[in-house]
Every structure is written in C-alpha cells, then in structure tokens.
Scaffold this active site. Structure first.
Site, PDB file in Angstrom:
ATOM      1  N   ASP A 128     -39.216  26.011 -79.707  1.00  0.00           N
ATOM      2  CA  ASP A 128     -39.875  27.299 -79.442  1.00  0.00           C
ATOM      3  C   ASP A 128     -40.539  27.849 -80.689  1.00  0.00           C
ATOM      4  OD1 ASP A 128     -38.391  27.140 -77.075  1.00  0.00           O
ATOM      5  OD2 ASP A 128     -36.798  28.433 -77.865  1.00  0.00           O
ATOM      6  N   HIS A 135     -34.707  27.817 -79.365  1.00  0.00           N
ATOM      7  CA  HIS A 135     -34.657  26.364 -79.520  1.00  0.00           C
ATOM      8  C   HIS A 135     -35.601  26.010 -80.677  1.00  0.00           C
ATOM      9  CE1 HIS A 135     -34.378  26.995 -75.079  1.00  0.00           C
ATOM     10  NE2 HIS A 135     -33.637  25.908 -75.016  1.00  0.00           N
TER      11      HIS A 135
HETATM   12  C1  XUL Z   1     -32.793  26.289 -68.660  1.00  0.00           C
HETATM   13  C2  XUL Z   1     -32.027  27.186 -69.547  1.00  0.00           C
HETATM   14  C3  XUL Z   1     -32.189  26.956 -71.009  1.00  0.00           C
HETATM   15  C4  XUL Z   1     -30.949  27.195 -71.801  1.00  0.00           C
HETATM   16  C5  XUL Z   1     -31.059  26.848 -73.255  1.00  0.00           C
HETATM   17  O1  XUL Z   1     -32.645  26.567 -67.321  1.00  0.00           O
HETATM   18  O2  XUL Z   1     -31.346  28.063 -69.091  1.00  0.00           O
HETATM   19  O3  XUL Z   1     -33.220  27.764 -71.463  1.00  0.00           O
HETATM   20  O4  XUL Z   1     -30.531  28.512 -71.709  1.00  0.00           O
HETATM   21  O5  XUL Z   1     -31.489  25.548 -73.465  1.00  0.00           O
END
Ligand code: XUL
Ligand code: CO
Length: 435
Positions: A102, A99
């Site tokens: 991150d 993300h």
């Molecule tokens: C949250 C989750 C996230 C997604 C990406 O439970 O799984 O990390 O994978 O946003």
C-alpha cells in the site's frame, strides 16, 4: 501540506444536536464509558489500502478515483504518505494500519522493495512523532503479486515460501521499528482454487511452519505486540484455510500456537463464513484468542466482501458487548477495513466515510456499555445457567461422574427435564432498548 482536502477542518465533537455532516455527534474521545475514555476503548485505525491504494475499480471497470498520488514511483508514494497523515489529523484517529504494497511501489528485486519500504517507514516515523499517530498493525501483502497466485506459505514452490518468509521479516522489522502494537497475517491465497491440484495436508504443514517462524522471530527481535491471524472463508481463493475463528483455533492448536497467536476478526468475513460478527467474537473470546477487529459491513444482497463502512448500530452494539465482556481490545483496536463506494469520488467522501464508521462504533459502544450497566441481560444469562452451580451439576462438568453413574441417578431420582422458554423475543426487545 498538500491541498487535497481543500480547507476541511479537523472533525470535532459537537454533541447529538449538531446537524453538521463534518461533526461527531456521538464520538467524544474524552467521554468516560465504563470508567475508560472512549478513544481508549475504540482505538480507531484508518486502513491505508482502502483509503489510499484502492482506485475504485470493480470487475467491469477500472479506476474511478482521481488522486494525485496514483503512480508507480517513490515520489507519488511520498505524497500518498503526506495526504494519509492529513486524513488521520482531520479525523483525530489515533492509529493506522498498512501493507507494504500500500505504501511503496514494488521494486524489481526483494532488496529494492525492502529498501523502498524502509524509506517510507522513515517518513512514517517522523510523521508519527510529530502527530502522535500510532501504528495499530503492519502486514505483508502476500496476495496481489502473481508470484503468490498458488499461495504464499502454502505454495508448492519452496522458493515462494522463502520469498514470503523474507517479505514477512521485512514487514515485521518495520512494524517493530514503528512501535506497531500488533502484526497481522491474512492468507488470501493460502487455500486453493481446485482441490484437484492440492495436497491439503502438505499445505497446512507449510502454513504451520511459517506461523511458527513468525512467532520465533517475534521473540528473537523482542517485538512485544500481538501476532494476529485474520480468518476469511474465501475470496480471493475459492477456499481459504483460515476459514473462520473455530478453524483458525484448530490450526493454532495443531501447530502449538494457541498461546502465541490471536485473531483479527472482520465483520464481512464472519458474514461470508455464514456467521454473525458477534458469533466470531464470542467464539474467539471463549477460547482466549480475541485480538483485534476489522470493522466494516457487507452488502447483504451481493454475497461478496464489499467492505462498506459500518452503519448498523444494533449489530455493532452486540459486537462491543462481547468485546467489553472480554475486558476490551487490549493491544487490538477498531481498524476500518472499509472503503468508499466507487462513485464517492470527492476528497471529502474519505472524511465522511470515516465519520460514518466512527459514529456507528461510538453509538454501538455506548449502547453495549448501557446494556452491561443496566445488568438485566447479564442477569438473564446467569439465571439461565444457574442450575449448573449445583454440586451435582458441577461434579458432572468436572469429570467426577461417569456415564453410567449419571444414568443411574437419572433413573433413581426420576429425572424428567422441564423445557423452558429461550425468551428470544424478550431478549431482542431488551437489546433494542439500548440501541
Ligand atoms: C481482505 C482483508 C485484508 C486484511 C489485511 O479481505 O481483510 O485487507 O485485513 O491483509
Ligand atoms: Co481485514
């Protein structure tokens, strides 16, 4: 090179006899399984957020990990990228996922955040070309910042919708630039805390519009990857609209996206929705929307999303059975959306956690392939439905018989169905032979 991993060597395949905790006994990237290299079946990815951004906090206590890259500036973000690629190198995992939040500290404006994201993407681009590590998917964090507390695309404030759209655009641009093979949307705040303050129909329309904008933009920039939505029923919101695979499919159909968007299905999310992982995979495959997987497991006692590394071979075997029957993961992969326990504070624990996940998946894949190659199970399934191949059954299925015509035949031919055993215990015993 940072010295974070203190001389750990690249993890190698040493075969089932090895007793080294830092070796693969089952994951042999070049080994052929059903005519394809294991690495190409499994397409492992390391998740940046759990391994590098999560600090080991829980609702009762904060950071337990001590990492030199914790800090809110670009200097720390660059060190984090350095160590991340060192971990990918130690593991030999071909992909990673991230993300925006991150990898870079949030800026004070949208423009600053985007600039920072692009600066880190420059580093990624260089490291990816040096190491051959690829991007499985990128995504935007539209759930941590307080601006998203009432939703991102589903927010009552259209400015939050616009900010979310802009953030998704920036992340799609970076994902495209880095050759990402998918783009993921997980809607942790796309739902409600209380229905009392929520216009659900309005919020669904907003979410449908956003996903259409994403698909339009994908085609506009020529992004060839797959757009993936990730179902989860709750947490952090009390109720999330992308509840499970079937709910997502209904949503995609309503907003005309069923041929454009697939699903990223996560083990722990399936469990929270009251399903098994293989249920979600089988459902998605049956509707043509199985895209990618987030691999982990939940603690079965706790009832929330614990994101453990997977360790149950029979469960994972059934998952890969459905994936293999669906022709594999295609542009998708096996992303470890899994984190260490908060007491696992040593750098080497990051390596050991991934070895656990990789080994469990490798064994699961091999078990699934053996089950398919043996053929007994598939033959059982084919036999169970074989009567549907008769001309009369096919006529019913194709809509060539009306309800009254069927009723007339039942009466005329004195049809009295004979119950047959479902053979569950036989099948469970059969599966155990391969795991
Ligand atoms: C949250 C989750 C996230 C997604 C990406 O439970 O799984 O990390 O994978 O946003
Ligand atoms: Co996930």
């Amino acid at each position: 090179m940072s010295d974070f991993f203190k001389g750990l060597e690249k993890v190698k395949y040493e075969g089932p006899g090895s007793t080294s905790p830092f070796a693969f006994r089952h994951y042999n990237p070049d080994e052929m399984v059903m005519g394809k290299r294991m690495e190409d079946h499994l397409r492992f990815a390391v998740a940046y957020w759990h391994s590098f951004a999560w600090e080991g906090g829980d609702p009762f206590g904060g950071r337990t990990f001590d990492r030199p890259w914790y800090g809110d500036d670009m200097e720390h973000a660059r060190l984090k990228a350095e160590v991340a690629f060192e971990l990918f190198g130690l593991l030999g995992t071909p992909y990673f996922c991230f993300h925006d939040a991150d990898v870079r500290p949030e800026g004070s404006t949208y423009a600053e955040s985007t600039k920072r994201l692009n600066e880190i993407a420059d580093i990624f681009e260089k490291k990816m070309s040096e190491t051959g590590v690829k991007l499985l998917w990128g995504t935007a964090n539209l759930f941590s910042n307080r601006r998203y507390m009432a939703g991102a695309s589903t927010n009552p404030d259209p400015d939050v919708f616009a900010y979310s759209a802009a953030t998704i655009k920036a992340n799609m641009d970076v994902t495209h630039r880095l050759g990402g093979e998918n783009y993921v949307l997980w809607g942790g705040r796309e739902g409600y805390e209380t229905l009392l303050n929520t216009n659900m129909g309005q919020e669904f329309d907003q979410m449908g519009r956003m996903l259409n904008l994403v698909v339009e933009y994908k085609h506009k920039i020529g992004f060839k990857g797959t757009i993936l939505v990730e179902p989860k029923p709750q947490e952090p919101s009390k109720h999330q609209y992308d509840f499970d695979a079937a709910t997502c499919f209904a949503f995609l159909q309503k907003y005309g996206l069923e041929n454009e968007v697939k699903l990223n299905i996560e083990v722990g999310h399936a469990f929270l929705a009251g399903h098994t992982f293989e249920h979600e995979l089988a459902y998605a495959a049956s509707q043509g929307i199985l895209g990618s997987i987030d691999m982990n497991r939940n603690d079965l006692q706790s009832g929330w999303d614990t994101d453990h590394f997977p360790n149950m071979v029979p469960e994972v075997a059934l998952a890969y059975y459905h994936i293999l029957k669906n022709g594999g993961l295609h542009t998708g992969g096996t992303n470890f959306d899994a984190k260490l326990r908060r007491q696992s504070i040593d750098p080497e624990d990051l390596v050991l956690g991934h070895i656990l996940g990789i080994e469990t998946c490798a064994r699961g894949l091999k078990a699934a392939a053996a089950l398919i190659e043996d053929g007994t199970y598939d033959q059982f399934l084919a036999d169970r439905y074989a009567d549907w191949n008769s001309a009369e059954a096919q006529a019913m299925l194709k809509g060539e018989r009306s309800l009254d015509e069927i009723a007339a035949r039942v009466e005329r031919d004195h049809i009295e169905p004979e119950p047959r055993s479902g053979k569950q215990e036989y099948l469970e015993n059969l599966i155990n032979r391969f795991c």
